[in-house]
Design a protein around this motif. Structure first.
Motif, PDB file in Angstrom:
ATOM      1  N   PHE A   5       0.820  -1.208   0.000  1.00  0.00           N
ATOM      2  CA  PHE A   5       0.000   0.000   0.000  1.00  0.00           C
ATOM      3  C   PHE A   5       0.860   1.268   0.000  1.00  0.00           C
ATOM      4  CE2 PHE A   5      -3.243  -2.990   1.620  1.00  0.00           C
ATOM      5  CZ  PHE A   5      -4.155  -2.805   0.586  1.00  0.00           C
ATOM      6  N   THR A   6       2.015   1.214   0.629  1.00  0.00           N
ATOM      7  CA  THR A   6       2.917   2.357   0.592  1.00  0.00           C
ATOM      8  C   THR A   6       3.399   2.617  -0.822  1.00  0.00           C
ATOM      9  OG1 THR A   6       3.637   1.893   2.849  1.00  0.00           O
ATOM     10  CG2 THR A   6       5.075   3.282   1.510  1.00  0.00           C
ATOM     11  N   LYS A   7       3.871   1.571  -1.496  1.00  0.00           N
ATOM     12  CA  LYS A   7       4.338   1.723  -2.875  1.00  0.00           C
ATOM     13  C   LYS A   7       3.202   2.095  -3.818  1.00  0.00           C
ATOM     14  CE  LYS A   7       8.333  -1.323  -2.595  1.00  0.00           C
ATOM     15  NZ  LYS A   7       8.949  -2.568  -3.086  1.00  0.00           N
ATOM     16  N   ALA A   8       2.022   1.528  -3.587  1.00  0.00           N
ATOM     17  CA  ALA A   8       0.868   1.851  -4.427  1.00  0.00           C
ATOM     18  C   ALA A   8       0.474   3.313  -4.257  1.00  0.00           C
ATOM     19  CB  ALA A   8      -0.302   0.925  -4.085  1.00  0.00           C
ATOM     20  N   ALA A   9       0.520   3.810  -3.020  1.00  0.00           N
ATOM     21  CA  ALA A   9       0.190   5.212  -2.774  1.00  0.00           C
ATOM     22  C   ALA A   9       1.201   6.126  -3.449  1.00  0.00           C
ATOM     23  CB  ALA A   9       0.135   5.492  -1.275  1.00  0.00           C
ATOM     24  N   PHE A  10       2.482   5.775  -3.394  1.00  0.00           N
ATOM     25  CA  PHE A  10       3.491   6.571  -4.081  1.00  0.00           C
ATOM     26  C   PHE A  10       3.264   6.551  -5.587  1.00  0.00           C
ATOM     27  CE2 PHE A  10       6.230   6.496  -0.223  1.00  0.00           C
ATOM     28  CZ  PHE A  10       6.457   7.860  -0.151  1.00  0.00           C
ATOM     29  N   SER A  11       2.910   5.411  -6.131  1.00  0.00           N
ATOM     30  CA  SER A  11       2.615   5.325  -7.564  1.00  0.00           C
ATOM     31  C   SER A  11       1.459   6.254  -7.930  1.00  0.00           C
ATOM     32  CB  SER A  11       2.256   3.898  -7.967  1.00  0.00           C
ATOM     33  OG  SER A  11       3.359   3.049  -7.845  1.00  0.00           O
ATOM     34  N   PHE A  12       0.421   6.241  -7.103  1.00  0.00           N
ATOM     35  CA  PHE A  12      -0.741   7.104  -7.336  1.00  0.00           C
ATOM     36  C   PHE A  12      -0.326   8.574  -7.338  1.00  0.00           C
ATOM     37  CE2 PHE A  12      -4.002   9.871  -5.633  1.00  0.00           C
ATOM     38  CZ  PHE A  12      -5.094   9.580  -6.435  1.00  0.00           C
ATOM     39  N   PHE A  13       0.371   9.002  -6.285  1.00  0.00           N
ATOM     40  CA  PHE A  13       0.685  10.415  -6.145  1.00  0.00           C
ATOM     41  C   PHE A  13       1.738  10.891  -7.142  1.00  0.00           C
ATOM     42  CE2 PHE A  13      -1.314   9.820  -1.946  1.00  0.00           C
ATOM     43  CZ  PHE A  13      -2.271  10.819  -2.062  1.00  0.00           C
ATOM     44  N   ILE A  14       2.660  10.039  -7.518  1.00  0.00           N
ATOM     45  CA  ILE A  14       3.635  10.420  -8.544  1.00  0.00           C
ATOM     46  C   ILE A  14       2.929  10.659  -9.869  1.00  0.00           C
ATOM     47  CG2 ILE A  14       5.560   9.574  -9.951  1.00  0.00           C
ATOM     48  CD1 ILE A  14       6.575   8.197  -7.337  1.00  0.00           C
ATOM     49  N   ALA A  15       2.068   9.738 -10.282  1.00  0.00           N
ATOM     50  CA  ALA A  15       1.349   9.901 -11.545  1.00  0.00           C
ATOM     51  C   ALA A  15       0.426  11.114 -11.491  1.00  0.00           C
ATOM     52  CB  ALA A  15       0.541   8.638 -11.856  1.00  0.00           C
ATOM     53  N   PHE A  16      -0.269  11.302 -10.374  1.00  0.00           N
ATOM     54  CA  PHE A  16      -1.151  12.457 -10.191  1.00  0.00           C
ATOM     55  C   PHE A  16      -0.349  13.754 -10.312  1.00  0.00           C
ATOM     56  CE2 PHE A  16      -3.370  15.528  -7.472  1.00  0.00           C
ATOM     57  CZ  PHE A  16      -4.663  15.444  -7.965  1.00  0.00           C
ATOM     58  N   GLY A  17       0.800  13.796  -9.655  1.00  0.00           N
ATOM     59  CA  GLY A  17       1.638  14.996  -9.670  1.00  0.00           C
ATOM     60  C   GLY A  17       2.238  15.298 -11.029  1.00  0.00           C
ATOM     61  N   VAL A  18       2.607  14.274 -11.768  1.00  0.00           N
ATOM     62  CA  VAL A  18       3.167  14.496 -13.110  1.00  0.00           C
ATOM     63  C   VAL A  18       2.130  15.164 -13.999  1.00  0.00           C
ATOM     64  CG1 VAL A  18       3.957  13.326 -15.206  1.00  0.00           C
ATOM     65  CG2 VAL A  18       4.924  12.693 -13.002  1.00  0.00           C
ATOM     66  N   VAL A  19       0.910  14.644 -13.990  1.00  0.00           N
ATOM     67  CA  VAL A  19      -0.145  15.209 -14.841  1.00  0.00           C
ATOM     68  C   VAL A  19      -0.516  16.617 -14.377  1.00  0.00           C
ATOM     69  CG1 VAL A  19      -2.560  14.969 -15.554  1.00  0.00           C
ATOM     70  CG2 VAL A  19      -1.071  12.983 -15.554  1.00  0.00           C
ATOM     71  N   LEU A  20      -0.793  16.760 -13.103  1.00  0.00           N
ATOM     72  CA  LEU A  20      -1.234  18.053 -12.595  1.00  0.00           C
ATOM     73  C   LEU A  20      -0.137  19.107 -12.721  1.00  0.00           C
ATOM     74  CD1 LEU A  20      -3.544  19.586 -11.259  1.00  0.00           C
ATOM     75  CD2 LEU A  20      -2.617  18.902  -9.042  1.00  0.00           C
ATOM     76  N   GLY A  21       1.063  18.775 -12.324  1.00  0.00           N
ATOM     77  CA  GLY A  21       2.173  19.724 -12.409  1.00  0.00           C
ATOM     78  C   GLY A  21       2.509  20.106 -13.840  1.00  0.00           C
ATOM     79  N   GLY A  22       2.525  19.127 -14.719  1.00  0.00           N
ATOM     80  CA  GLY A  22       2.809  19.419 -16.119  1.00  0.00           C
ATOM     81  C   GLY A  22       1.762  20.310 -16.749  1.00  0.00           C
TER      82      GLY A  22
END
Length: 108
Positions: A5-22
Motif C-alpha cells: 500500500f505504501t508503494k501503491a500510494a506513491f505510484s498514485f501520487f507520482i502519476a497524479f503529480g506528473v499530470v497536474l504539475g505538467g
C-alpha cells in the motif's frame, strides 16, 4: 501487505503529480506566451497521462518483466503486486487529468 500500500500510494501520487504539475506549468507558459492556457492545459494533461503512468511504475519495462517471469513460474503474488502498482498509477494519472479538466471547465 503494508509495503504494497505504501508503494501503491506513491505510484498514485507520482502519476497524479506528473499530470497536474505538467498541465499547470503548461498553463503558466501559455500565459507568458500570451496564449489561452485552457487549451494547452487540456492538451498537455491528455498527453502526459501515459507518461505519468510510466514514470510512476519505474520508467522502464521492468514491471512488465516481473509480471511475465513470475506468472510463468506460477508465483502470482509478485505479479499481482506489479499489476496493482500499475492500476494505482493509472488511477492517479486519470484523476489528475480529470482535475485539470474540471479546473478548465469551472475556471473560465
Amino acid at each position: 501487505m503494508d509495503d504494497f500500500f505504501t508503494k501503491a500510494a506513491f505510484s498514485f501520487f507520482i502519476a497524479f503529480g506528473v499530470v497536474l504539475g505538467g498541465a499547470l506549468l503548461a498553463g503558466m507558459g501559455s500565459v507568458f506566451l500570451m496564449m489561452p492556457p485552457k487549451v494547452k492545459m487540456l492538451q498537455v494533461a491528455g498527453n502526459l497521462k501515459i507518461w505519468a503512468l510510466v514514470a510512476a511504475v519505474g520508467g522502464t519495462i521492468d514491471p512488465i518483466r516481473v509480471i511475465e517471469s513470475h506468472m510463468i513460474e506460477g508465483y502470482l503474488s509478485p505479479a499481482l503486486h506489479q499489476i496493482g502498482y500499475i492500476l494505482f498509477a493509472f488511477l492517479g494519472a486519470h484523476l489528475g487529468t480529470e482535475l485539470v479538466q474540471w479546473m478548465c471547465r469551472n475556471g473560465g
